[in-house]
Design a protein around this motif. Structure first.
Motif, PDB file in Angstrom:
ATOM      1  N   VAL A   1      86.395  46.660  30.129  1.00  0.00           N
ATOM      2  CA  VAL A   1      85.607  46.235  31.292  1.00  0.00           C
ATOM      3  C   VAL A   1      85.782  47.292  32.378  1.00  0.00           C
ATOM      4  O   VAL A   1      84.835  47.716  33.031  1.00  0.00           O
ATOM      5  N   ILE A   2      87.041  47.723  32.516  1.00  0.00           N
ATOM      6  CA  ILE A   2      87.363  48.954  33.247  1.00  0.00           C
ATOM      7  C   ILE A   2      87.736  49.958  32.165  1.00  0.00           C
ATOM      8  O   ILE A   2      88.604  49.675  31.334  1.00  0.00           O
ATOM      9  N   PRO A   3      87.105  51.104  32.085  1.00  0.00           N
ATOM     10  CA  PRO A   3      87.354  52.038  30.989  1.00  0.00           C
ATOM     11  C   PRO A   3      88.845  52.314  30.770  1.00  0.00           C
ATOM     12  O   PRO A   3      89.582  52.591  31.715  1.00  0.00           O
ATOM     13  N   ASP A   4      89.256  52.163  29.498  1.00  0.00           N
ATOM     14  CA  ASP A   4      90.621  52.445  29.052  1.00  0.00           C
ATOM     15  C   ASP A   4      91.652  51.493  29.627  1.00  0.00           C
ATOM     16  O   ASP A   4      92.851  51.794  29.640  1.00  0.00           O
ATOM     17  N   VAL A   5      91.186  50.323  30.106  1.00  0.00           N
ATOM     18  CA  VAL A   5      92.087  49.285  30.609  1.00  0.00           C
ATOM     19  C   VAL A   5      91.834  48.012  29.811  1.00  0.00           C
ATOM     20  O   VAL A   5      90.682  47.666  29.535  1.00  0.00           O
ATOM     21  N   GLU A   6      92.903  47.320  29.447  1.00  0.00           N
ATOM     22  CA  GLU A   6      92.775  46.088  28.659  1.00  0.00           C
ATOM     23  C   GLU A   6      93.366  44.914  29.429  1.00  0.00           C
ATOM     24  O   GLU A   6      94.475  44.992  29.947  1.00  0.00           O
ATOM     25  N   PHE A   7      92.588  43.794  29.488  1.00  0.00           N
ATOM     26  CA  PHE A   7      93.055  42.558  30.109  1.00  0.00           C
ATOM     27  C   PHE A   7      93.450  41.568  29.018  1.00  0.00           C
ATOM     28  O   PHE A   7      92.826  41.504  27.961  1.00  0.00           O
ATOM     29  N   THR A   8      94.467  40.787  29.286  1.00  0.00           N
ATOM     30  CA  THR A   8      94.804  39.640  28.445  1.00  0.00           C
ATOM     31  C   THR A   8      94.795  38.411  29.346  1.00  0.00           C
ATOM     32  O   THR A   8      95.701  38.212  30.166  1.00  0.00           O
ATOM     33  N   ILE A   9      93.742  37.594  29.197  1.00  0.00           N
ATOM     34  CA  ILE A   9      93.582  36.416  30.051  1.00  0.00           C
ATOM     35  C   ILE A   9      94.478  35.300  29.521  1.00  0.00           C
ATOM     36  O   ILE A   9      94.397  34.910  28.355  1.00  0.00           O
ATOM     37  N   LYS A  10      95.344  34.774  30.414  1.00  0.00           N
ATOM     38  CA  LYS A  10      96.316  33.765  29.991  1.00  0.00           C
ATOM     39  C   LYS A  10      96.118  32.416  30.675  1.00  0.00           C
ATOM     40  O   LYS A  10      96.497  31.384  30.126  1.00  0.00           O
ATOM     41  N   ALA A  11      95.562  32.421  31.875  1.00  0.00           N
ATOM     42  CA  ALA A  11      95.383  31.163  32.615  1.00  0.00           C
ATOM     43  C   ALA A  11      94.334  31.354  33.698  1.00  0.00           C
ATOM     44  O   ALA A  11      93.976  32.481  34.050  1.00  0.00           O
ATOM     45  N   LYS A  12      93.825  30.229  34.212  1.00  0.00           N
ATOM     46  CA  LYS A  12      92.866  30.280  35.309  1.00  0.00           C
ATOM     47  C   LYS A  12      93.593  30.658  36.599  1.00  0.00           C
ATOM     48  O   LYS A  12      94.761  30.319  36.790  1.00  0.00           O
ATOM     49  N   THR A  13      92.894  31.372  37.462  1.00  0.00           N
ATOM     50  CA  THR A  13      93.465  31.691  38.766  1.00  0.00           C
ATOM     51  C   THR A  13      93.216  30.536  39.724  1.00  0.00           C
ATOM     52  O   THR A  13      92.248  29.773  39.577  1.00  0.00           O
ATOM     53  N   GLU A  14      94.102  30.407  40.693  1.00  0.00           N
ATOM     54  CA  GLU A  14      93.899  29.394  41.724  1.00  0.00           C
ATOM     55  C   GLU A  14      92.751  29.819  42.640  1.00  0.00           C
ATOM     56  O   GLU A  14      92.449  31.003  42.771  1.00  0.00           O
TER      57      GLU A  14
END
Length: 457
Positions: free
Chosen positions: A234-247
């Motif tokens: 989503v951002i080049p060469d960066v990986e997100f791991t979504i774990k929970a909803k944000t407040e």
């Protein structure tokens, strides 16, 4: 010993031989023992020094790697909500991320069935992922199959499909349900079921426990979706791991930048290794008084030129100004200085500030041809390793100890020969004394039998 000795003479030949043998060989044996113990102590001391030097050399090499200063690190202000990692080709930046929902997989349950359910007739049950699944899996169920047998058949034949089955029992009414769970997340990936066993239609009354859905999130206010919770590029060469909803109104801040924490960690390892090397050198050359009437306790390398030259070389290089430019010319500019005991200490605030404002200069000061780590490595390289000064000295001591062992073996052989010779001589004397004693007794008896011998005439 040569058996029972001294019968003829009454002398303690064993003790006499032992005393003579001790006088002949004990001084040399004691000398060899002292030499061996001294060599062993020095070999061990050099090994201790070699170990501390090896650790220090490793710290120098790790801090001298140019890649350490090229690494980019991605950090998350709430890693339990959003994990993040970055390739070294990513661009530095700071991003605001909000998570509305996680990607989930499908979970469905059949209508309630009798706990002792059995298939009234043979039939086929078909399972797919999504309405347009081109490769659904059909499973043949035999007449009379129990719910447990059906579950086991589904788990065996649907494992490659990523679907698992289980049974949930309701203690209130005694009914059971077959629960199906998919591993595949994302919108449109709901479990599809068709088929009947006798008069029981497994698609009828199918209850959705959890729908398959996309993850929904935003980056700097841009609304985005992903079929999985692991989101790449989503951002080049960066990986997100979504774990929970944000407040609500509490986005996660993602920062991509230089790996300052990694450099700081390596600097701390360098400081620890330096202090350990200096402590080891001091302990090995220490002389400790233990009382007026007792000899002092000394380290294994007291007065040793190798230790002195090594320590002086490292300390001299530590105080030399570097060839860098700008605000960094010495370790003190990084907040690393010597305390009153000669050990390095770190001022964390000053180090953090230097890494924050002069990160590029830190790498230039520490690495490269004129960098501090290279200069220190050149100071210690002649001492380190099995072929260095310390290793060569250890090899020499090993050869010395081997020679001592051979001398001890020769002394043992000589002692055995001396012992055998002494026993032979003493036993010969003992036999002769015994014979003379017998002759004397016989002569006395003969004289006593002569006429008039006992009358005093």
């Amino acid at each position: 010993m040569a058996g029972i000795t001294g019968i003829g003479s009454g002398m303690d030949i064993n003790s006499m031989v032992g005393a003579l043998l001790q006088a002949e060989t004990a001084p040399k044996a004691a000398q060899l023992s002292r030499l061996d113990k001294a060599a062993e102590a020095k070999f061990s001391a050099l090994g201790t020094l070699q170990g501390a030097l090896g650790t220090f050399q490793t710290a120098l090499k790790d801090l001298n790697k140019a890649s350490l200063y090229d690494n980019l690190k991605a950090s998350s202000s709430a890693s339990d909500t959003l994990g993040v990692s970055a390739e070294k080709t990513a661009l530095a930046g700071k991003y605001s991320v909000e998570v509305e929902q996680l990607a989930t997989s499908s979970q469905v349950a059949t209508a309630p069935l009798a706990k002792d359910f059995t298939a009234a007739a043979a039939g086929t049950l078909t399972f797919g992922i999504g309405a347009d699944d081109e490769k659904p899996v059909s499973i043949q169920v035999a007449e009379g199959a129990t719910l447990t047998e059906i579950r086991d058949a589904l788990n065996e034949q649907l494992k490659d499909k990523g679907i698992s089955a289980n049974i949930v029992n309701n203690p209130a009414d005694g009914t059971s349900r077959l629960v199906l769970t998919s591993k595949e997340t994302g919108e449109g990936k709901d479990i599809q079921v068709s088929g009947a066993l006798g008069d029981v239609d497994f698609a009828a009354g199918l209850q959705t426990l959890q729908p398959a859905q996309n993850a929904k999130f935003s980056v700097d206010g841009l609304q985005l979706e992903s079929a999985t919770n692991t989101v790449k590029d989503v951002i080049p060469d960066v990986e997100f791991t979504i774990k929970a909803k944000t407040e609500e109104n509490k986005p996660v801040t993602v920062t991509v930048g230089e790996d300052k924490a990694g450099v700081k960690s390596q600097l701390k390892k360098f400081v620890d290794a330096y202090n350990q090397l200096m402590t080891t050198a001091k302990d090995l050359t220490r002389v400790t008084s233990v009382g007026e009437d007792k000899a002092p306790v000394t380290g294994g390398l007291v007065g040793d030129a190798t230790v002195r030259n090594l320590v002086n070389g490292v300390r001299a290089e530590l105080s030399n100004p570097g060839s860098g430019s700008g605000d960094l010319r010495a370790l003190t500019d990084l907040g690393i200085s010597l305390d009153k005991d000669g050990k390095l200490q770190i001022d964390d605030k000053k180090l953090d500030a230097a890494l924050e404002t002069n990160f590029d200069q830190v790498g230039n000061f520490l690495t490269g041809e004129g960098g501090l780590m290279t200069r220190m490595e050149s100071r210690i390289s002649a001492f380190a390793g099995k072929d260095g000064i310390i290793g060569t000295r250890q090899k020499s001591i090993e050869a010395q100890r081997s020679d001592i062992t051979k001398q001890q073996e020769r002394l043992a052989e000589r002692s055995a020969k001396i012992e055998a010779r002494l026993f032979k001589q003493f036993n010969t004397m003992d036999a002769l004394v015994g014979q003379l004693s017998q002759t004397s007794s016989s002569l006395a008896a003969s004289l006593a039998s002569l006429p008039g011998f006992g009358s005093g005439n």
